[in-house]
Design an enzyme around this catalytic site. Structure first.
Site, PDB file in Angstrom:
ATOM      1  N   HIS A  44       0.835  -1.207   0.000  1.00 18.16           N
ATOM      2  CA  HIS A  44       0.000   0.000   0.000  1.00 18.16           C
ATOM      3  C   HIS A  44       0.868   1.256   0.000  1.00 18.16           C
ATOM      4  O   HIS A  44       1.207   1.809   1.043  1.00 18.16           O
ATOM      5  CB  HIS A  44      -0.881  -0.030   1.259  1.00 18.16           C
ATOM      6  N   HIS A  57       1.502   5.129  -2.015  1.00 13.78           N
ATOM      7  CA  HIS A  57       1.030   6.148  -2.961  1.00 13.78           C
ATOM      8  C   HIS A  57       2.263   6.826  -3.558  1.00 13.78           C
ATOM      9  O   HIS A  57       3.059   7.417  -2.824  1.00 13.78           O
ATOM     10  CB  HIS A  57       0.142   7.173  -2.259  1.00 13.78           C
ATOM     11  N   LEU A  58       2.389   6.732  -4.882  1.00  9.25           N
ATOM     12  CA  LEU A  58       3.578   7.296  -5.527  1.00  9.25           C
ATOM     13  C   LEU A  58       3.267   8.573  -6.306  1.00  9.25           C
ATOM     14  O   LEU A  58       4.187   9.214  -6.825  1.00  9.25           O
ATOM     15  CB  LEU A  58       4.250   6.253  -6.420  1.00  9.25           C
ATOM     16  N   ARG A  59       2.006   8.960  -6.418  1.00  6.24           N
ATOM     17  CA  ARG A  59       1.579  10.276  -6.944  1.00  6.24           C
ATOM     18  C   ARG A  59       1.869  10.519  -8.422  1.00  6.24           C
ATOM     19  O   ARG A  59       1.556  11.581  -8.922  1.00  6.24           O
ATOM     20  CB  ARG A  59       2.192  11.415  -6.130  1.00  6.24           C
ATOM     21  N   ASN A  71      -4.987   5.710  -7.108  1.00  5.16           N
ATOM     22  CA  ASN A  71      -5.638   7.031  -7.092  1.00  5.16           C
ATOM     23  C   ASN A  71      -4.698   8.155  -7.510  1.00  5.16           C
ATOM     24  O   ASN A  71      -4.532   9.154  -6.818  1.00  5.16           O
ATOM     25  CB  ASN A  71      -6.248   7.327  -5.715  1.00  5.16           C
ATOM     26  N   HIS A  73      -5.505  -0.958   5.599  1.00  5.97           N
ATOM     27  CA  HIS A  73      -5.329  -0.135   6.817  1.00  5.97           C
ATOM     28  C   HIS A  73      -6.407  -0.314   7.895  1.00  5.97           C
ATOM     29  O   HIS A  73      -7.107   0.629   8.239  1.00  5.97           O
ATOM     30  CB  HIS A  73      -5.149   1.340   6.477  1.00  5.97           C
ATOM     31  N   ASN A 124      -6.161   9.026   6.868  1.00  6.25           N
ATOM     32  CA  ASN A 124      -7.422   8.320   6.677  1.00  6.25           C
ATOM     33  C   ASN A 124      -7.160   6.824   6.520  1.00  6.25           C
ATOM     34  O   ASN A 124      -6.466   6.445   5.576  1.00  6.25           O
ATOM     35  CB  ASN A 124      -8.113   8.865   5.417  1.00  6.25           C
ATOM     36  N   ASP A 160       0.863   2.618   3.670  1.00  9.81           N
ATOM     37  CA  ASP A 160      -0.028   3.716   3.244  1.00  9.81           C
ATOM     38  C   ASP A 160       0.774   5.008   3.109  1.00  9.81           C
ATOM     39  O   ASP A 160       0.297   6.102   3.435  1.00  9.81           O
ATOM     40  CB  ASP A 160      -1.197   3.900   4.220  1.00  9.81           C
ATOM     41  N   HIS A 218       2.675  14.328   0.475  1.00 10.16           N
ATOM     42  CA  HIS A 218       1.936  15.528   0.072  1.00 10.16           C
ATOM     43  C   HIS A 218       2.877  16.707   0.015  1.00 10.16           C
ATOM     44  O   HIS A 218       3.720  16.887   0.910  1.00 10.16           O
ATOM     45  CB  HIS A 218       0.811  15.846   1.059  1.00 10.16           C
TER      46      HIS A 218
END
Lengths: 429, 313
Positions: free
Chosen positions: A54, A56-58, A88, A230, A281, A308, A312
């Site tokens: 899990h 997030h690599l953006r 996402n 999560h 979240n 996760d 940002h």
């Protein structure tokens, strides 16, 4: 290129040497051969390279926050040799082409194997199934599907997704959040006394638990595989415990679950200062939930640790708390947090860490070259850890492009010192 | 007192009484023909309102002007996030123009707290989401204390705060300030409008809760009605306005349950006929217009204490 790791403790066992050549482990024991590179690893623990279910690599879309290459570098620094990149992005990874694009970016970076997670529904809209089979058949070989960030809240869509992926052994990783009970965007703090005092919109634990309960029943009905992303509450643990017992009895379906490092250590009271660094979240929960999650990870009710990792850009966190972006970094400190929380307390030994951070995640995602035993003939995907190292996290030393690091200024024990992907060093601490 | 006023937590009981004493002096200015004091001459105060407000903004504006400050009103409606600029950049830009103090209202809880961490000028919280509205609580306490007999008169008094507690920053500030002034609070609302975790919270902070207004009214020394914030409700908190009024409105019939002369407060704007009847709003014991008047005095006092500095005190 050959590599000799001398005197390492494989999974915490007696010290030994490990000889690697051509990206494969060739010999374990007292090795007399010389190598192109010799690493003195006395006192260090050797683990199979970690696998993150899990991340997030953006990329594409928010390359200012993270790219596949920078995320892979952060992953390598955390001991990871494989990461699953969530869907996402912008555009969403909901086609074979998008999935292959992410996979290729990972290959180009060469620091960790990047496996794209495919969206369950087109555009994460929760309505129509994405091209799940085409993503699976692509070179990216997608096996895990998730609308993470949003819940597949329509039970009919979730049922169809679970049925559909059975054809190719896929798994649906669910972001369990009933949006009626915990609205997207606004619900930002564990619902309880603190949210009442702070006047922050609450995210009650039951909004997770009702979806987990529903999904395990749907998985049972469809005979498919569901993975709970999560997990954050003691109630979820109770549901999982029941579901796993039923699944074992039935033998025709499966439920697995992951927990994040931050839900294993941080508690909701950190929000008292309205610092958006700690906005995530699902939200940070009270100590009793944290205790339940630790116990569940130790006894196998929760299968895996997943970061996760959610980078940002600074400006996306510098808003009023309710307007700031959800998420926190996780790749680089995950092993240290697990070591601090689980190993130091005796809840897990190093073999257990290998299980929850490498072997089981790789099995859940169906990755053949990762999460393998540290044994002769296996690919040399390895992480070398100093179990005694104690350090204070400095967010400015991160390899991620972002700085939303919840561990900043915190003292942790246990640190990755080297990572090897098919015998090639991808990180040197 | 601390450099900012973000929460009632920032002021002690003693400091509240100091603010009240100064407010009493300021209150007298309102009766003068020339309503002007020189205390903040040469100082610039920005009222930065991210959320609509007529009475609070006007009250701060008048307070600043009567203290001879240059007061600039800036409306930044909508969140800065929706415009793409971060809150930090917005406030740094606005205050970079040589501002001495910032009065800020924001729809997000904690916004003033966060902003205070980015600025080196005093920040006054004029209401942040569902969190706090400290100057409202101070003016409420000041109004009640004057009504009940001056300093110390709130000691041992029982005050009911009634209505939409979940969404109320007025409640969250008042429960702290009234407790600091020695009063005991009873919070009355239907269960759906009680803040989450209120039972533990009430136990820790020493206030009572009740679902039954009729049981509470006969025993209180003051009653503070809250506005039903329908704009913050996504539905389902109570079935109909009629049912709410029957259960929790200060109706004409319920007035009879109050002891003679018990003050009635409301922070406004009022939903007449919903949480408060016209008979209650306009009753002889209603202190609602006194609250408005006291608001200017309290805000003058707060601005004076935070901005005038010791040399002017």
């Amino acid at each position: 290129m050959s590599l000799l790791i001398k005197g390492a403790s494989v999974l915490g066992a007696e010290p030994t040497d490990v000889y690697v050549d051509g990206g494969v482990i060739r010999e374990i024991g007292t090795v007399s051969a010389t190598a192109d590179e010799v690493v003195a690893a006395s006192g260090l623990v050797l683990l199979p390279g970690l696998v993150d279910l899990h991340t997030h690599l953006r990329q594409p879309g928010r390359e200012d926050a993270e790219t596949v290459a920078s995320g892979a570098a952060a992953a390598a620094a955390g001991g990871y040799t494989a990461v699953l990149a969530m869907a996402n992005t912008s555009p969403v990874t909901d086609t074979a082409e998008a999935a292959v694009s992410v996979w290729e970016l990972g290959r180009e970076a060469g620091l960790a194997d990047v496996f794209p997670v495919g969206a369950v529904t087109k555009g994460l809209a929760g309505e129509e199934l994405a091209e799940l089979a085409l993503m699976n058949r692509s070179r990216a070989g997608v096996t895990v599907f998730s609308d993470d960030g949003r819940c597949v809240s329509d039970p009919r869509v979730m049922r169809r997704a679970l049925e559909y992926v059975k054809a190719f052994g896929g798994v649906i990783s669910q972001h369990s959040q009933d949006p009626s009970l915990a609205p997207y965007g606004s619900a930002c703090c564990h619902e309880g006394e603190l949210s009442g005092r702070l006047g922050l919109p609450g995210w009650p634990g039951v909004a997770e638990e009702v979806i987990v309960a529903r999904d395990v029943m749907l998985a049972r009905h469809t005979g498919s595989r569901v993975h709970v992303a999560h997990a954050s509450t003691a109630g979820t643990v109770e549901v999982l415990r029941w579901a796993k017992a039923q699944a074992e009895k039935d033998g025709s379906w499966a439920v697995t679950a992951e927990v994040t490092p931050h839900h294993l250590l941080l508690t909701t009271d950190l929000l008292a200062g309205y610092d958006p660094t700690f906005k995530v979240n699902p939200p940070l929960r009270p100590a009793e939930d944290v205790e339940a999650l630790r116990a569940a990870l130790a006894d196998g009710t929760i299968d895996a640790v997943a970061t996760d990792h959610a980078p940002h850009a600074r400006q996306d966190k510098e808003h009023a708390f309710v307007d700031a972006a959800f998420g926190m970094l996780g790749l680089e400190e995950a092993l240290s947090v697990v070591s601090t929380v689980m190993v130091s307390s005796g809840l897990l030994d190093w073999a257990g860490v290998a299980r929850v951070m490498s072997t089981t995640p790789a099995r859940i995602a169906g990755l053949e070259g990762h999460g393998r035993p540290v044994a002769v003939g296996e690919p040399a995907n390895l992480a070398l850890v100093d179990p005694a190292a104690t350090y204070v996290v400095d967010r400015d030393r991160s390899l991620s492009l972002s700085r939303n690091n919840p561990w900043h200024d915190r003292k942790l024990t246990g640190r990755v010192v080297s990572t090897y992907l098919r015998g090639k060093q991808t990180y040197a601490g | 007192m601390t450099r900012h006023l973000l929460s009632i937590d920032d002021v002690s009981a003693e400091e509240i009484q100091q603010l009240f004493a100064t407010a009493a002096e300021m209150h007298d200015v309102q009766k003068r023909e020339v309503k002007k004091l020189p205390a903040l001459r040469g100082r610039t105060v920005i009222n930065l309102f991210f959320e609509d407000s007529t009475r609070t903004r006007s009250s701060f504006e008048i307070a600043g002007k009567w203290l001879s400050a240059d007061v600039i009103n800036l409306s930044a409606k909508g969140s800065s996030a929706s415009k793409g600029e971060s809150l930090r950049d917005t406030v740094l830009t606005v205050t970079a123009m040589g501002v001495d103090g910032l009065v800020m209202r924001h729809s997000a809880s904690g916004a003033a707290h966060q902003v205070a961490g980015w600025l080196d000028i005093p920040v006054i919280n004029a209401g942040d989401g569902m969190h706090e509205h400290p100057t409202q609580a101070l003016l409420d306490g000041y109004t009640l204390q004057r009504q009940l007999g001056g300093p110390g008169s709130l000691e041992g008094k029982r005050i009911a705060i009634v209505g939409d507690l979940t969404h109320s920053r007025v409640f969250r500030s008042n429960v702290k300030s009234l407790s600091k002034l020695g009063a005991s609070v009873v919070a009355v609302a239907p269960p759906t409008l009680m803040p989450s975790g209120v039972a533990e919270w009430a136990k820790a902070d020493g206030f009572a809760t009740s679902y039954t207004l009729d049981d509470v009214l006969p025993e209180v020394d003051a009653v503070m009605m809250l506005r039903v914030q329908r704009e913050r409700m996504s539905g389902g908190y109570f079935p109909t306005s009629r049912e709410y009024t029957v259960g929790y409105g200060l109706t004409r019939q319920r007035l009879a349950l109050l002891r003679e002369g018990v003050p009635i407060l409301h922070p406004g704007p009022m939903n007449r006929g919903l949480e408060i009847s016209p008979e209650a709003a306009d009753a002889a014991s209603s202190r609602i217009l006194d609250q408005v008047s006291a608001g200017v005095a309290i805000r003058m006092s707060v601005l004076y204490h935070l901005l005038a500095g010791e040399e002017s005190a």
